[in-house]
Enzyme design. Sequence first.
Site, PDB file in Angstrom:
ATOM      1  N   HIS A 437       0.831  -1.207   0.000  1.00  0.00           N
ATOM      2  CA  HIS A 437       0.000   0.000   0.000  1.00  0.00           C
ATOM      3  C   HIS A 437       0.867   1.259   0.000  1.00  0.00           C
ATOM      4  CE1 HIS A 437      -3.663   2.338   1.366  1.00  0.00           C
ATOM      5  NE2 HIS A 437      -2.689   3.150   1.781  1.00  0.00           N
ATOM      6  N   GLU A 438       1.793   1.323   0.955  1.00  0.00           N
ATOM      7  CA  GLU A 438       2.637   2.521   1.065  1.00  0.00           C
ATOM      8  C   GLU A 438       3.533   2.680  -0.160  1.00  0.00           C
ATOM      9  OE1 GLU A 438       2.060   4.777   3.223  1.00  0.00           O
ATOM     10  OE2 GLU A 438       0.656   3.568   4.387  1.00  0.00           O
ATOM     11  N   HIS A 444       3.454   6.665  -6.818  1.00  0.00           N
ATOM     12  CA  HIS A 444       2.672   7.813  -7.302  1.00  0.00           C
ATOM     13  C   HIS A 444       3.570   9.058  -7.314  1.00  0.00           C
ATOM     14  CE1 HIS A 444      -1.513   9.979  -6.949  1.00  0.00           C
ATOM     15  NE2 HIS A 444      -0.986  10.101  -8.146  1.00  0.00           N
TER      16      HIS A 444
HETATM   17 ZN    ZN Z   1      -2.836   5.228   1.979  1.00  0.00          ZN
END
Ligand code: ZN
Length: 655
Positions: A437-438, A444
């Site tokens: 997730h991180e 991004h």
């Molecule tokens: Zn998050």
Amino acid sequence: MLCAGRLGGLGSRAAPLWPGRAGSRGLGARIRARGVSTSWFPVGAAFNVKPQGRRLDLFGERRADFVKIAHPEPAFREAAEEACTSIGTAVEKLNTNVELYRSLQKLLADKKLVDSLDPETRRVAELFMFDFEISGIHLDKEKRKRAVDLNVKILDLSNTFLTGTNFPNKIEKHLLPEHIHQNFVVAGNHVIVDGLHAESPDDLVREAAYKIFLYPNAGQLRCLEELLSNRDLLAKLVGYSTYSHRALQGTIAQSPETVMQFLEKLSEKLSERTIRDFEMIRGMKMKLNPRNSELMPWDPPYYSGVIRAERYNIEPSLYCPFFSLGACMEGLNTLFGRLLGITLYAEQPAKGEVWCEGVRKLAVVHESEGLLGYIYCDFFQRAGKPHQDCHFTIRGGRLKEDGDYQLPVVVLMLNLPHPSRNLPTLLTPAMMENLFHEMGHAMHSMLGRTRYQHVTGTRCPTDFAEVPSILMEYFANDHRVVSQFARHYQTGQALPKNMVSRLCESKKVGAAADMQLQVFYAALDQIYHGKHPLTASTTDILRETQEKFYGLPYVPNTAWQLRFSHLVGYGAKYYSYLMSRAVASMVWKECFRRDPFNRTAGERYRREMLAHGGGKEPMLMVQGMLQKCPSIDDFVSALVSDLDPDFETFLMDSE
Ligand SMILES: [Zn+2]
């Protein structure tokens, strides 16, 4: 700062010697990128050995936001706090600078000029305009002063409310059955309750904690009501009909009407599944506690856990040995390599570059474009470190005047157990998912190529911000991806496929009821920030909304909303997590589910979504990726279909 939706899992158990799977892969690779030559090391090896005894280095000139939260030295944290305040004041001054505002206004009024701007510049200009108007700059002097006063008051009330959400409640000792005292802190004649104790196996402990912790506090109630009404006043003053209308500018949803439509449709589609979940949970309660089997709001998390454990053998310690940190980092490296042509290299930080021993520096390198940015991995537990997994932007990417691109730098903060000389850090499945997730947030940032820092990487609308990170969770739960890296750290055995599918299926236990609860919270947030004056007290609204959107009864003399800390940071945007999940789910299904290593889809993902940060309208990014315009119904279907059992997995398993 972006944080994981869930908190990290449990620590791992001790296990014997690590034979050095990736460690045998030789020394550093020398790679040239942008004319700079550096020593880079394979990523898995770097994470599976204990760091050399480097002395505690000093932290260079980095972003104050991160330092004030995470630096191990109090003096640094305090200095950073001061820096943050003075930067905040300076920004506030710029946001209320009438001259700047007027010239931007003039620019935006000149249609010919606006049309000649590139889309990102136009959007950034509009975002600046929006920031200006929030501070009431377009109003006459008297109203402007009123806006400033309201902003100050709201900030104050927000802080007071936030503090109150954590405040423990106490009750006289003799009012609680003696045998449950030991579950709480006892001080003199009082029992102190500082949380919901939702995982306690004792029904009475959960019930007592729920009723005491959520017992309304008059001051906190007043604070919330004032906060909501002042937000409403400010929104109206600067030209919106509600606070929610103001908050949703520029998001995927765009308006409160769309958000409510999304929540109502989702609730409707969930309801049958939620009822089935409640029946299943009630069944378990009846089995374990036949004399008191009515299902109450303090029951679902605990009994869902019991059912999961009973049906699926998913004890974290069975999984941990397959998820050494080094193996997981290799997994990410393989995935990014195949999807995007990107490799992660561990780089030796310079003296004084990192703030704490054990922080690793990763260079993110593209096969033809070279170095894209740096990720500092502050992964290990230490005293005083905030207990939440987070992504921080230290330096945003931007196009510099000389035509060079300023490379992004971020920090990923996790709370993993330290490796020892003989044992690598072993992750539970939940920690592994959080790491993915991180890393989604980090990529991004790394792949954003916006012209302006204002919209770099994760600086995008709230309901889009979690799309890249939640998408990574889909990869983390796919056996084809997991089988690439999950190897027993001692035997080298691959994680059996049925263990991956068991884990995935177990997550669906009670998941409809869970999502229904999120829908209820999101709806409550919308109503609180909707039309004012509110039609009833916040507690009455809570009761009505709970009945309509959740299904389990409201418990008299409780006020859960007084513990709803996200009302401050996510005011009118609590739905964002559900919306981001819906988009990620669609992207996964349309673009990656058939082949999670599809390079064409990976490149499109980079080009259409990651590259733009917040510089493009989010819905346009979604359309570009999906190659169609999704409707609210599409979002809802994507979310709900994730809850259904994956028959394909079972069929493949039985072959
Ligand atoms: Zn998050």
